[in-house]
Write a protein that holds these residues in place. Sequence first.
Motif, PDB file in Angstrom:
ATOM      1  N   LEU A  26       0.951  -1.080   0.212  1.00  0.00           N
ATOM      2  CA  LEU A  26      -0.104  -0.168  -0.449  1.00  0.00           C
ATOM      3  C   LEU A  26       0.283   1.246   0.234  1.00  0.00           C
ATOM      4  O   LEU A  26       0.290   1.773  -0.444  1.00  0.00           O
ATOM      5  CB  LEU A  26      -0.818  -0.032   1.256  1.00  0.00           C
ATOM      6  N   LEU A  27       2.201   1.693   0.587  1.00  0.00           N
ATOM      7  CA  LEU A  27       2.657   2.210   0.763  1.00  0.00           C
ATOM      8  C   LEU A  27       4.345   2.173   0.139  1.00  0.00           C
ATOM      9  O   LEU A  27       5.041   1.624   0.900  1.00  0.00           O
ATOM     10  CB  LEU A  27       2.931   2.722   2.586  1.00  0.00           C
ATOM     11  N   ASP A  28       4.100   2.245  -0.810  1.00  0.00           N
ATOM     12  CA  ASP A  28       5.162   1.890  -1.308  1.00  0.00           C
ATOM     13  C   ASP A  28       5.848   3.100  -2.493  1.00  0.00           C
ATOM     14  O   ASP A  28       5.321   3.254  -3.340  1.00  0.00           O
ATOM     15  CB  ASP A  28       5.033   0.744  -2.600  1.00  0.00           C
ATOM     16  N   ARG A  29       6.946   3.903  -2.263  1.00  0.00           N
ATOM     17  CA  ARG A  29       7.529   5.090  -2.592  1.00  0.00           C
ATOM     18  C   ARG A  29       7.273   4.733  -4.072  1.00  0.00           C
ATOM     19  O   ARG A  29       6.448   5.787  -5.137  1.00  0.00           O
ATOM     20  CB  ARG A  29       8.890   5.375  -2.244  1.00  0.00           C
ATOM     21  N   ASP A  30       8.242   3.656  -4.844  1.00  0.00           N
ATOM     22  CA  ASP A  30       8.223   3.301  -6.584  1.00  0.00           C
ATOM     23  C   ASP A  30       6.722   3.745  -6.465  1.00  0.00           C
ATOM     24  O   ASP A  30       6.243   3.989  -7.745  1.00  0.00           O
ATOM     25  CB  ASP A  30       8.731   1.836  -6.851  1.00  0.00           C
ATOM     26  N   ALA A  31       5.792   2.124  -6.523  1.00  0.00           N
ATOM     27  CA  ALA A  31       4.925   1.960  -6.698  1.00  0.00           C
ATOM     28  C   ALA A  31       3.642   3.423  -7.008  1.00  0.00           C
ATOM     29  O   ALA A  31       2.468   3.977  -7.630  1.00  0.00           O
ATOM     30  CB  ALA A  31       3.878   1.608  -6.081  1.00  0.00           C
ATOM     31  N   GLU A  32       3.662   4.475  -5.635  1.00  0.00           N
ATOM     32  CA  GLU A  32       3.027   6.083  -6.033  1.00  0.00           C
ATOM     33  C   GLU A  32       3.013   6.383  -6.694  1.00  0.00           C
ATOM     34  O   GLU A  32       2.947   7.331  -7.521  1.00  0.00           O
ATOM     35  CB  GLU A  32       3.296   6.418  -4.660  1.00  0.00           C
ATOM     36  N   ALA A  33       4.842   6.577  -7.473  1.00  0.00           N
ATOM     37  CA  ALA A  33       5.053   7.536  -7.939  1.00  0.00           C
ATOM     38  C   ALA A  33       4.675   6.727  -9.778  1.00  0.00           C
ATOM     39  O   ALA A  33       4.508   7.611 -11.092  1.00  0.00           O
ATOM     40  CB  ALA A  33       6.705   7.440  -8.566  1.00  0.00           C
ATOM     41  N   ARG A  67     -12.792  -1.853   4.373  1.00  0.00           N
ATOM     42  CA  ARG A  67     -11.383  -1.293   5.006  1.00  0.00           C
ATOM     43  C   ARG A  67     -10.524  -1.362   3.898  1.00  0.00           C
ATOM     44  O   ARG A  67     -11.033  -0.799   2.705  1.00  0.00           O
ATOM     45  CB  ARG A  67     -11.117  -2.182   5.460  1.00  0.00           C
ATOM     46  N   ALA A  68      -9.706  -0.362   4.280  1.00  0.00           N
ATOM     47  CA  ALA A  68      -8.791   0.354   3.362  1.00  0.00           C
ATOM     48  C   ALA A  68      -7.120   0.437   3.608  1.00  0.00           C
ATOM     49  O   ALA A  68      -6.120   0.739   3.540  1.00  0.00           O
ATOM     50  CB  ALA A  68      -8.252   1.286   2.504  1.00  0.00           C
ATOM     51  N   ASP A  69      -6.961  -0.797   4.391  1.00  0.00           N
ATOM     52  CA  ASP A  69      -5.292  -1.194   4.785  1.00  0.00           C
ATOM     53  C   ASP A  69      -4.750  -2.072   4.550  1.00  0.00           C
ATOM     54  O   ASP A  69      -3.127  -2.243   4.801  1.00  0.00           O
ATOM     55  CB  ASP A  69      -5.830  -1.807   6.426  1.00  0.00           C
ATOM     56  N   ASP A  70      -4.392  -2.507   3.686  1.00  0.00           N
ATOM     57  CA  ASP A  70      -4.361  -3.354   2.416  1.00  0.00           C
ATOM     58  C   ASP A  70      -4.077  -3.340   0.672  1.00  0.00           C
ATOM     59  O   ASP A  70      -5.431  -2.355   0.757  1.00  0.00           O
ATOM     60  CB  ASP A  70      -3.602  -4.993   2.836  1.00  0.00           C
ATOM     61  N   LEU A  71      -3.146  -2.671   0.431  1.00  0.00           N
ATOM     62  CA  LEU A  71      -3.381  -2.468  -1.161  1.00  0.00           C
ATOM     63  C   LEU A  71      -4.462  -3.013  -1.898  1.00  0.00           C
ATOM     64  O   LEU A  71      -5.537  -2.013  -2.362  1.00  0.00           O
ATOM     65  CB  LEU A  71      -2.320  -2.820  -1.787  1.00  0.00           C
ATOM     66  N   LEU A  72      -4.782  -4.345  -1.836  1.00  0.00           N
ATOM     67  CA  LEU A  72      -6.139  -4.425  -2.483  1.00  0.00           C
ATOM     68  C   LEU A  72      -7.492  -4.168  -1.837  1.00  0.00           C
ATOM     69  O   LEU A  72      -8.082  -3.683  -2.822  1.00  0.00           O
ATOM     70  CB  LEU A  72      -6.438  -6.072  -2.109  1.00  0.00           C
ATOM     71  N   THR A  73      -7.501  -3.901  -0.435  1.00  0.00           N
ATOM     72  CA  THR A  73      -8.500  -3.299  -0.200  1.00  0.00           C
ATOM     73  C   THR A  73      -8.928  -1.270  -0.689  1.00  0.00           C
ATOM     74  O   THR A  73     -10.320  -1.351  -0.384  1.00  0.00           O
ATOM     75  CB  THR A  73      -9.054  -3.855   1.252  1.00  0.00           C
ATOM     76  N   ALA A  74      -7.964  -1.392  -0.094  1.00  0.00           N
ATOM     77  CA  ALA A  74      -7.351   0.022  -0.979  1.00  0.00           C
ATOM     78  C   ALA A  74      -8.318   0.200  -2.452  1.00  0.00           C
ATOM     79  O   ALA A  74      -8.596   1.182  -2.372  1.00  0.00           O
ATOM     80  CB  ALA A  74      -6.487   0.977  -0.958  1.00  0.00           C
ATOM     81  N   VAL A  75      -7.520  -0.521  -3.396  1.00  0.00           N
ATOM     82  CA  VAL A  75      -7.563   0.104  -4.634  1.00  0.00           C
ATOM     83  C   VAL A  75      -9.693  -0.701  -4.839  1.00  0.00           C
ATOM     84  O   VAL A  75     -10.222   0.189  -5.746  1.00  0.00           O
ATOM     85  CB  VAL A  75      -6.865  -1.452  -5.043  1.00  0.00           C
ATOM     86  N   ALA A  76      -9.834  -1.521  -3.731  1.00  0.00           N
ATOM     87  CA  ALA A  76     -11.285  -1.838  -4.368  1.00  0.00           C
ATOM     88  C   ALA A  76     -12.465  -0.964  -4.015  1.00  0.00           C
ATOM     89  O   ALA A  76     -13.305  -0.677  -4.314  1.00  0.00           O
ATOM     90  CB  ALA A  76     -11.899  -2.888  -3.376  1.00  0.00           C
ATOM     91  N   LEU A  77     -11.812  -0.569  -2.598  1.00  0.00           N
ATOM     92  CA  LEU A  77     -12.256   0.943  -2.475  1.00  0.00           C
ATOM     93  C   LEU A  77     -12.694   2.172  -3.042  1.00  0.00           C
ATOM     94  O   LEU A  77     -13.512   3.326  -3.403  1.00  0.00           O
ATOM     95  CB  LEU A  77     -11.824   1.296  -0.634  1.00  0.00           C
TER      96      LEU A  77
END
Length: 411
Positions: free
Chosen positions: A65-72, A103-113
């Motif tokens: 979820l918190l990945d510097r490269d992924a966020e870019a 919930r949005a506490d990991d990447l998959l739930t955050a993406v789904a939300l």
Amino acid sequence: MNTLTGKHILLGVAGGIAAYKSAELVRQLRAQGARVRVVMTAGAQEFITPLTLQALSGNPVHSELLDRDAEAAMGHIELARWADALLVAPATADFIARLQQGRADDLLTAVALACDAPVAVAPAMNRAMWENPATQANITALKARSIHVFGPAPGKQACGEVGPGRLLEPEQLVTALTGLFETGALSGYRVLVTAGPTREAIDPVRYISNHSSGRMGYAVARAASEAGAEVVLVSGPVSLDTPERVTRIDVISADDMQHAVQERVADCDIFIAVAAVADYRPGQVAANKLKKSADQMTLVLARNPDILAGVAALPDAPFTVGFAAETDAIEDNARAKRVAKSVDMIAANRVGKGAGFDTPDNALQVYWQGGEQVLPLTDKAKLARQLVALIAQRFHDKHNKVIRFNAKDSA
Ligand code: PMT
């Protein structure tokens, strides 16, 4: 080409033994022409390696979820925006519970939300976990939020028990996913779409035209066809492939387009005018190439027929949808155009400075009598599906009102 060709499928993989099937699922989705990206939970990576899914999907696998490269590059919002559909397969009892809670506490739930494309889950778990009232309540709540649930299938489970809880087979999931796009909202109806620019000849080698690429109109034609309609596409000169199951008629000028539309309009239920029709044409077309001589030259232009207004004015007019290409005062101009042309709906877009014309993305403000809806910036394929869903809704509302009115009349 089939329905999944070119579609962006985001596959979520949660941590269950059935995660091994996601490898075959990725392979089959790609074989259908889909572009696939994979998001894995931490648990999923205990069952299958990201490398396998990376190799099969041809894209890096996302998990943090918190990945510097992924966020870019592809953070959770970008991934959600990229998706034409999100399928979580397998979806464990825990993932389903967390999705239900928002919930949005990991990447998959955050993406789904964050995802406004269709979301589907394919549950896979032990029979007793599936039948537990907590899971069943979660599933009911997800369905109420228009989240699709594929399966589970009954049968022998990895834990040795027999009952419901098996992940559907990859080919069944591909079929179910295809069904998300083939909505059937316009099944049995005929849709006539115009797309692209027109070219108005000045002489045998020159013409007046505009920057329309045809992408928006072709995406609308494809979306209408996927919604089950029989679609005829009257197209100005563009370099795009004809969407699957769509009949295409090529035209050059506004005059040609008007004739092609007039010939077919009696056989359509819905007319969608996406074409950027030239409002004027040279009053006279020179028989030979014009020679340059004087420093200045004046072209006298004649008004072209308004194809959309002509269709809307027919005694037995189909449901008519116009587009409005505006550089300013979008809402006021679009509302005025809807009334002036007497159309049922108008979809307005900002054009110029890299917007609207010849771009992969677009945004629409849609107006009809007594209503409006904003369809935010997204790629034209997704936007077209949202627009077609809205058109289908308004069309059916109007249709049902007419049927109710006629029934009252004859009673
Ligand atoms: O093709 P793309 O590159 O993807 O770009 C998409 C688009 C910007 C062309 C598209 O989204 C769009 O806005 N299409 C309508 C362009 C236009 O001609 O707008 P208008 O506001 O000038 O016309 C209003 C409506 O009347 C349109 O539905 C148009 O098709 C129709 N019209 C206009 C003139 C005319 N002589 N006959 C018509 O039928």
